[in-house]
Design an enzyme around this catalytic site. Structure first.
Site, mmCIF file in Angstrom:
data_model
loop_
_atom_site.group_PDB
_atom_site.id
_atom_site.type_symbol
_atom_site.label_atom_id
_atom_site.label_comp_id
_atom_site.label_asym_id
_atom_site.label_seq_id
_atom_site.Cartn_x
_atom_site.Cartn_y
_atom_site.Cartn_z
ATOM 1 N N ASP A 263 0.781 -1.183 -0.086
ATOM 2 C CA ASP A 263 0.226 0.000 0.097
ATOM 3 C C ASP A 263 0.856 1.168 0.113
ATOM 4 O OD1 ASP A 263 -2.081 -1.766 0.434
ATOM 5 O OD2 ASP A 263 -1.950 -1.593 2.563
ATOM 6 N N GLU B 228 -11.268 0.478 -4.110
ATOM 7 C CA GLU B 228 -10.460 1.125 -2.987
ATOM 8 C C GLU B 228 -9.180 1.726 -3.450
ATOM 9 O OE1 GLU B 228 -9.669 -2.791 -0.964
ATOM 10 O OE2 GLU B 228 -8.142 -3.434 -2.735
#
Length: 502
Positions: free
Chosen positions: A15, A184
């Site tokens: 991430d 997302e």
């Protein structure tokens, strides 16, 4: 300037969020149940990165004591605005937390919990008049547990007061991608007069992808890129899979890059990734106002790496991680100068908060050895993916014992050992073969040294300590553990090398 080297950050560093400030670049990644939390790396060329600190470095900043495996500090967005660094994350069951600092190396503020925001993967962006927009994935997890119920509202956005930590309006729905599951990782950018909304879709596994849309303002309306997805490895035989969850950055020389997560898969069907999700980068060009992202490549193996930790400076080393608590609660380098002392508290590696001083596995083939004094207890080395799947070798009370636990399956081997000291060893090697074909990503071998001779006690297929089997979002970590009393480690040595690809 040369391109970034892949992987950019080896070992589980998923991430990624990257921001340029002047001629320096700062990179934040998820850390889940490990503390200190949210590592920050710095670079001046996007190729060589230095760990300069963490966001969560003191008790009270992140409450991870009871988070479930794979939860904790999720998906940071790192930005710089008005002379200050801002970082926002999700802690499942606790909400979106906003930190700030004048220096990316820290210290960082205590978090502000963003009232009126329910979701994950929050993003920060400011428009020309200073209005702050929080854009996030509207995944609502009931009670902080997936199995208790889950609803997804797509990509949501609110204006916020970042200082007060409050939403200034009700959430609005934005463009939520091309129909892939789990939209997302939204990031909002203003580039050449347009606003771009970049997402991840397809889940963080083999279907992962990056899609993008653009519009006239931060609230849209957004139109999707005709070439979506602009980055994915799904359906390919590329050595880096699961590419997605990206962030854009423009280098000083004007070139653009996307930083994203990916996994280095191994075995015959490229089914397992022991290190978990790592950070990669790829060049980006712009055509007709849309980004064109090159497929993520895997560079040739870097030179072999070795390091030796002798615990001589009186402080826990910079690589030392605790699991759901800080390692300083049970470990120190002052009680016995030149040694790491770890105190057991009745927990084991099967518990949420073991007395373990851990580090990320960063190479596909690695060997870690340590000289352990167990005259006052029992302890040794461990390799884990989570509390359900791990292996360890410990010395004390007249024996050396190796153990592997794979959920309900347990194997333990013990040999007599008359000394209180032993040099213990865990390493990975080429996989078992069945009819000449690889059976897993590697083989994990656990044992000890008798003089210069390695004595294996047990070995097993490394697929069981992979992110795909563990489903816990993290990768492997090795370290020192105390299971009874107090154990002391004189030194710890790590050798690592990446396996050549064929």
């Amino acid at each position: 300037m040369t391109d970034p080297r892949n992987p950019v950050l080896a070992g589980f560093h998923p991430d990624p969020s990257v921001v340029r400030v002047g001629e320096a670049y700062y990179l934040a990644t998820s850390s889940f149940e490990y503390l200190p939390g949210i590592p920050i790396h710095r670079s001046t060329d996007l190729r060589t990165w230095e760990l300069i600190g963490h966001v969560a470095t003191r008790p009270g900043q992140l409450d991870l004591a009871d988070v479930w495996t794979g939860a904790g500090a999720w998906a940071p967005t790192l930005r710089h605005h008005d002379g200050r660094f801002w970082l926002v994350i999700t802690v499942v069951g606790q909400g979106c937390l906003l930190f700030s600092a004048t220096d990316a190396a820290g210290p960082w503020s205590d978090p502000v919990v963003l009232a009126g925001v329910e979701g994950i993967d929050p993003d920060l962006a400011w428009d020309e008049d200073g209005t702050c927009y929080l854009t996030y994935s509207g995944l609502m997890v009931a009670g902080g547990e997936f199995e208790h119920g889950m609803q997804h509202l797509g990509i949501q956005q609110v204006r916020i007061d970042p200082v007060a930590g409050v939403a200034l309006e009700e959430p609005r729905s934005l463009w939520s991608g091309t129909g892939g599951m789990f939209p997302e990782a939204p990031h909002l950018y203003r580039i050449d007069g347009r606003w771009y909304l970049m997402l991840a879709e397809g889940g963080t596994e083999r279907g992962h992808a990056i899609t993008i849309a653009r519009g006239p303002g931060p609230m849209g309306p957004f139109e999707g890129c005709p070439q979506n997805p602009v980055l994915t490895a799904r359906g390919t035989d590329r050595p880096v899979q699961n590419t997605g969850h990206g962030d854009l950055v423009q280098r000083v020389d004007g070139r653009w890059f996307v930083f994203c997560l990916g996994v280095r898969t191994r075995s015959m069907t490229r089914a397992f990734s022991p290190m978990g999700r790592e950070t990669f980068a790829s060049p980006v060009t712009w055509v007709d106002g849309w980004p064109v992202m090159a497929p993520v490549r895997l560079d040739a193996p870097a030179p072999a790496e070795s390091w030796h930790e002798d615990f001589a400076d009186g402080e826990l080393p910079s690589w030392a991680l605790g699991i759901r608590r800080f390692a300083g609660e049970y470990a120190n380098c002052t009680e016995r100068p030149g040694w790491l002392v770890v105190a057991a508290d009745g927990s084991s590696m099967a518990d949420l908060r073991p007395t373990c001083v851990a580090a990320r596995q960063r190479h596909e083939r690695m060997r870690v050895t340590a000289l352990v004094d167990a005259s006052q207890g029992v302890g040794g080395l461990v390799l884990r993916i989570d509390e359900a799947q791990w292996t360890q070798v410990v010395v004390g009370q007249g024996s050396i014992r190796a153990r592997v636990q794979l959920h309900q399956v347990v194997q333990e081997v013990s040999v007599p050992w008359p000394s209180d000291e032993a040099t213990l060893c865990i390493r990975t090697d080429d996989p078992y073969t069945e009819g000449g074909r690889p059976a897993g990503p590697d083989t994990i071998i656990v044992g000890y040294l008798d003089g210069d001779t390695e004595v294996p006690l047990l070995s097993f297929d490394g697929r069981y300590l992979s992110s795909e089997v563990g489903e816990s979002f993290v990768g492997r970590a090795f370290g020192v553990v105390a299971t009874a009393g107090r154990v002391a480690v004189d030194w710890l040595h790590y050798d690592g090398v990446d396996a050549p690809r064929t």
